[in-house]
Enzyme design. Structure first.
Site, PDB file in Angstrom:
ATOM      1  N   GLU A  38       0.869  -1.171   0.000  1.00  0.00           N
ATOM      2  CA  GLU A  38       0.000   0.000   0.000  1.00  0.00           C
ATOM      3  C   GLU A  38       0.909   1.225   0.000  1.00  0.00           C
ATOM      4  O   GLU A  38       1.798   1.323   0.858  1.00  0.00           O
ATOM      5  CB  GLU A  38      -0.889   0.001   1.261  1.00  0.00           C
ATOM      6  CG  GLU A  38      -1.858   1.161   1.217  1.00  0.00           C
ATOM      7  CD  GLU A  38      -2.736   1.307   2.459  1.00  0.00           C
ATOM      8  OE1 GLU A  38      -2.697   0.420   3.345  1.00  0.00           O
ATOM      9  OE2 GLU A  38      -3.442   2.327   2.528  1.00  0.00           O
ATOM     10  N   ARG A 264       5.701 -12.716   9.670  1.00  0.00           N
ATOM     11  CA  ARG A 264       6.361 -11.427   9.425  1.00  0.00           C
ATOM     12  C   ARG A 264       7.791 -11.484   9.915  1.00  0.00           C
ATOM     13  O   ARG A 264       8.101 -12.225  10.856  1.00  0.00           O
ATOM     14  CB  ARG A 264       5.701 -10.323  10.248  1.00  0.00           C
ATOM     15  CG  ARG A 264       4.338  -9.924   9.905  1.00  0.00           C
ATOM     16  CD  ARG A 264       3.877  -8.826  10.869  1.00  0.00           C
ATOM     17  NE  ARG A 264       4.249  -7.517  10.393  1.00  0.00           N
ATOM     18  CZ  ARG A 264       3.543  -6.809   9.519  1.00  0.00           C
ATOM     19  NH1 ARG A 264       2.414  -7.303   9.029  1.00  0.00           N
ATOM     20  NH2 ARG A 264       3.930  -5.625   9.138  1.00  0.00           N
ATOM     21  N   LYS A 274       4.463   0.380   9.873  1.00  0.00           N
ATOM     22  CA  LYS A 274       4.468   1.593   9.043  1.00  0.00           C
ATOM     23  C   LYS A 274       3.901   2.772   9.816  1.00  0.00           C
ATOM     24  O   LYS A 274       4.343   3.900   9.639  1.00  0.00           O
ATOM     25  CB  LYS A 274       3.624   1.362   7.793  1.00  0.00           C
ATOM     26  CG  LYS A 274       4.471   1.210   6.544  1.00  0.00           C
ATOM     27  CD  LYS A 274       3.610   1.395   5.318  1.00  0.00           C
ATOM     28  CE  LYS A 274       3.513   0.096   4.563  1.00  0.00           C
ATOM     29  NZ  LYS A 274       2.545   0.131   3.483  1.00  0.00           N
TER      30      LYS A 274
HETATM   31  P1  ATP Z   1       0.877  -1.957   7.907  1.00  0.00           P
HETATM   32  O1  ATP Z   1       2.031  -1.855   8.874  1.00  0.00           O
HETATM   33  O2  ATP Z   1       0.185  -0.657   7.650  1.00  0.00           O
HETATM   34  O3  ATP Z   1      -0.017  -3.157   8.090  1.00  0.00           O
HETATM   35  P2  ATP Z   1       2.330  -3.351   5.952  1.00  0.00           P
HETATM   36  O4  ATP Z   1       3.710  -3.187   6.485  1.00  0.00           O
HETATM   37  O5  ATP Z   1       1.636  -4.637   6.045  1.00  0.00           O
HETATM   38  O6  ATP Z   1       1.464  -2.192   6.512  1.00  0.00           O
HETATM   39  P3  ATP Z   1       1.821  -3.324   3.127  1.00  0.00           P
HETATM   40  O7  ATP Z   1       2.097  -2.243   2.166  1.00  0.00           O
HETATM   41  O8  ATP Z   1       0.442  -3.806   3.262  1.00  0.00           O
HETATM   42  O9  ATP Z   1       2.389  -2.818   4.484  1.00  0.00           O
HETATM   43  O10 ATP Z   1       2.803  -4.541   2.868  1.00  0.00           O
HETATM   44  C1  ATP Z   1       3.022  -5.100   1.608  1.00  0.00           C
HETATM   45  C2  ATP Z   1       3.381  -6.543   1.761  1.00  0.00           C
HETATM   46  O11 ATP Z   1       4.538  -6.677   2.572  1.00  0.00           O
HETATM   47  C3  ATP Z   1       2.279  -7.325   2.421  1.00  0.00           C
HETATM   48  O12 ATP Z   1       2.051  -8.478   1.647  1.00  0.00           O
HETATM   49  C4  ATP Z   1       2.797  -7.659   3.768  1.00  0.00           C
HETATM   50  O13 ATP Z   1       2.323  -8.896   4.191  1.00  0.00           O
HETATM   51  C5  ATP Z   1       4.308  -7.656   3.563  1.00  0.00           C
HETATM   52  N1  ATP Z   1       4.983  -7.270   4.796  1.00  0.00           N
HETATM   53  C6  ATP Z   1       4.799  -6.145   5.511  1.00  0.00           C
HETATM   54  N2  ATP Z   1       5.529  -6.148   6.627  1.00  0.00           N
HETATM   55  C7  ATP Z   1       6.232  -7.310   6.627  1.00  0.00           C
HETATM   56  C8  ATP Z   1       7.167  -7.927   7.514  1.00  0.00           C
HETATM   57  N3  ATP Z   1       7.555  -7.319   8.643  1.00  0.00           N
HETATM   58  N4  ATP Z   1       7.670  -9.127   7.185  1.00  0.00           N
HETATM   59  C9  ATP Z   1       7.293  -9.740   6.055  1.00  0.00           C
HETATM   60  N5  ATP Z   1       6.417  -9.229   5.177  1.00  0.00           N
HETATM   61  C10 ATP Z   1       5.875  -8.033   5.446  1.00  0.00           C
END
Ligand code: ATP
Ligand code: MG
Length: 555
Positions: A38, A264, A274
């Site tokens: 996003e 994650r 984020k």
């Molecule tokens: P928020 O913190 O707002 O939930 P987000 O970090 O999940 O946001 P996105 O832009 O939705 O942000 O993430 C894009 C992709 O990255 C998603 O598929 C998410 O699952 C993956 N992602 C985000 N954070 C991690 C993480 N710490 N480890 C592995 N994958 C991640």
């Protein structure tokens, strides 16, 4: 590289096992994945895990991976973030080719599918406020309550939904909800919201829309439109999968993606939310998204971390179903390991102490220094010597304790690549602070060895006072001072007030004045450094990427 050797290099994990099974059973010919950020912030190292997984799998299996912006919430999304995300994915070493997509590309299709759900009796317009909807949703132990608008006739729903699109209602006045089951044990199935009214300008569709699909409604359908076969996401979406599957079953979608969830990436002393990162930037606790203390890819790049080290780190962490916290030392190790191989060695004095060599009266002397101890192909360079040098303040002690082997009054040490040096006297100012060392050198030890075979206990680095360039050196310490920042509620309360250490009077050997911004170097005995992007001729600034050794785990 053959596909098979790539697989073994990447390691095994449950997702690759699933893909192998799908291929063996003939369920999927071409593997299609996607990375779906996003655009509401910059990418961080957690995203790197997802990027390496999705793009890596597509490469290994000869499929493709799309970059899809999940741009369904114009209230938080910005073009700056879209540009930064593309830059960072490329920098990390991946290429989406022609597969660049946006959920907003599908707004018209998604809208038609929403009407399809209304027409088949599976969606309705709800006039409840957001607060009422929340209050009626129930809890983990209690079922929800049906909305009073749940029984609306199809024609009325269609009319209201079209008028929502036409802009007849203010923000929040109505929503479109799926009609599933208010008593479901899975809260995500209690008539989730599919569309909300939001009069906001969208970075790509401008003022074309005033209703926007929720992430939950856009996500699975976008995957289906793009022919994604394996939709990989993090564990928090596991409970959303039944909703995604329900939507795919109730809509005439062109393909059937399957979602698999993995843990994650979490790293000690690091925040990868984020929202928290946005607060740090917005409230100026750091110097922007690319502050070298940030775990963002832009911050790591500015700090001098090579993309290959990030990929290696992510590969070593692996992909699992169980949540865990990775030790930050493991990240530093990956960075060091890579830089050790490639970074040329240089000398820099971070906290200078002047040395005057009383018996030296040469001029124009240059010594040979190896650029890399283990890699002769990196060659040698000339470093100027002189009567006045700078050494590291820490390398001298007037009253050395037992285990201090470096310079002290009357003691001899080796100057790296140069001569043996003996300290004769420490000169102090009126306040008693040491301002200069008076020393002598042994001309017979040129190159660093004594013909009589005598030994010294230490080798120290130095620069010629006349030739060295002045520089600012920035040392970065942990941004947070506890391993689980925010565990007691407020992430900001756990900020380390001393995370940035600026050394404004450093001296670096002259070769470094010419180095370009992207080139990593090792300052001998200090660590790995790179030129900061703010560095300009005449005002050199270096960032420490990582120290030579892990000083934290000792502490
Ligand atoms: P928020 O913190 O707002 O939930 P987000 O970090 O999940 O946001 P996105 O832009 O939705 O942000 O993430 C894009 C992709 O990255 C998603 O598929 C998410 O699952 C993956 N992602 C985000 N954070 C991690 C993480 N710490 N480890 C592995 N994958 C991640
Ligand atoms: Mg998310």
């Amino acid at each position: 590289m053959s596909a098979d050797s790539r697989v073994s290099e990447a390691g095994r994990d449950f997702i690759r096992d699933i893909i192998d099974d799908d291929r063996a059973a003939g369920r999927t010919a071409v593997i299609v994945t996607r990375f779906p950020p996003e655009p509401n912030g910059y990418l961080h190292i957690g995203h790197a895990k997802s990027i390496c997984l999705n793009f890596g799998i597509a490469q290994e299996y000869g499929g493709h991976c799309a970059l899809r912006f999940d741009d369904t919430n114009p209230a938080k999304e910005e073009q700056e973030f879209i540009d930064a995300i593309m830059r960072d994915v490329r920098w990390l070493g991946f290429d989406w080719g022609r597969h660049l997509h946006h959920a907003s590309d599908y707004f018209e299709q998604l809208y038609r599918w929403a009407e399809h759900l209304i027409q088949t009796g599976f969606a309705y317009v709800d006039d409840q406020t957001a607060g009422e909807i929340r209050a009626n949703r129930g809890s983990l132990t209690e079922p929800g309550r049906d909305s009073p608008f749940r029984g609306r006739a199809i024609a009325e729903n269609l009319d209201l939904f079209r008028r929502m699109r036409a802009g007849e209602y203010p923000n929040g006045a109505r929503t479109l909800r799926a009609r599933i089951d208010m008593a479901s044990g899975n809260i995500n199935l209690r008539d989730p919201i599919l569309y909300r009214i939001l009069h906001a300008n969208h970075p790509r569709t401008g003022d074309q829309w005033c209703i926007y699909p929720t992430y939950d409604f856009a996500h699975g359908q976008s995957d289906a439109i793009e022919g994604v076969t394996h939709s990989l996401c993090t564990l928090e979406f596991e409970d959303h999968r039944p909703l995604y599957d329900w939507l795919l079953e109730h809509l005439p979608v062109p393909s059937r993606p399957h979602q698999y969830e993995f843990a994650r990436l979490n790293i000690g002393y690091t925040v990868l939310s984020k929202r928290a990162l946005t607060t740090l930037v917005r409230d100026r606790h750091v110097d922007g998204w690319d502050d070298p203390r940030m775990p963002t890819l832009a911050g790591l790049r500015r700090r001098g971390v090579p993309p290959q080290a990030i990929r290696d780190f992510v590969r070593r962490v692996g992909v699992a179903r169980a949540n865990s916290v990775v030790d930050i030392a493991m990240f530093d190790f990956a960075v060091r390991e890579h830089l050790n191989k490639v970074a040329p060695r240089r000398m820099a004095v971070l906290r200078p102490l002047k040395v005057v060599i009383e018996n030296y009266d040469g001029s124009g002397e240059e010594l040979d220094a190896a650029n890399h101890p283990d890699d002769p192909s990196q060659g040698t360079r000339k470093i100027p010597f002189g009567r006045q040098l700078y050494i590291e303040r820490d390398d001298f002690m007037e009253h050395p304790p037992k285990k201090f082997f470096r310079l002290a009054p009357g003691r001899e040490v080796r100057l790296r690549y140069a001569y043996f040096l003996t300290c004769r006297e420490a000169v102090k100012d009126a306040a008693g602070e040491i301002v200069e060392l008076r020393c002598t050198y042994d001309p017979a030890t040129r190159g660093g060895n004594a013909p009589d075979g005598r030994k010294v206990a230490a080798t120290i680095h130095w620069v010629s006072a006349e030739h060295a360039a002045a520089a600012e050196v920035r040392l970065y310490h942990r941004l947070f001072d506890r391993p689980d920042p925010g565990a007691e509620g407020d992430v900001l309360a756990d900020l380390n007030p001393n995370s940035l250490e600026v050394l404004s009077d450093a001296r670096v050997e002259r070769a470094l004045a010419r180095s370009n911004a992207t080139e990593a170097v090792q300052f001998e005995r200090q660590g790995y450094f790179c030129r900061d992007s703010s560095s300009v001729p005449g005002r050199l600034v270096f960032n420490r990427t990582v120290a030579l050794r892990d000083s934290y785990s000792k502490a």
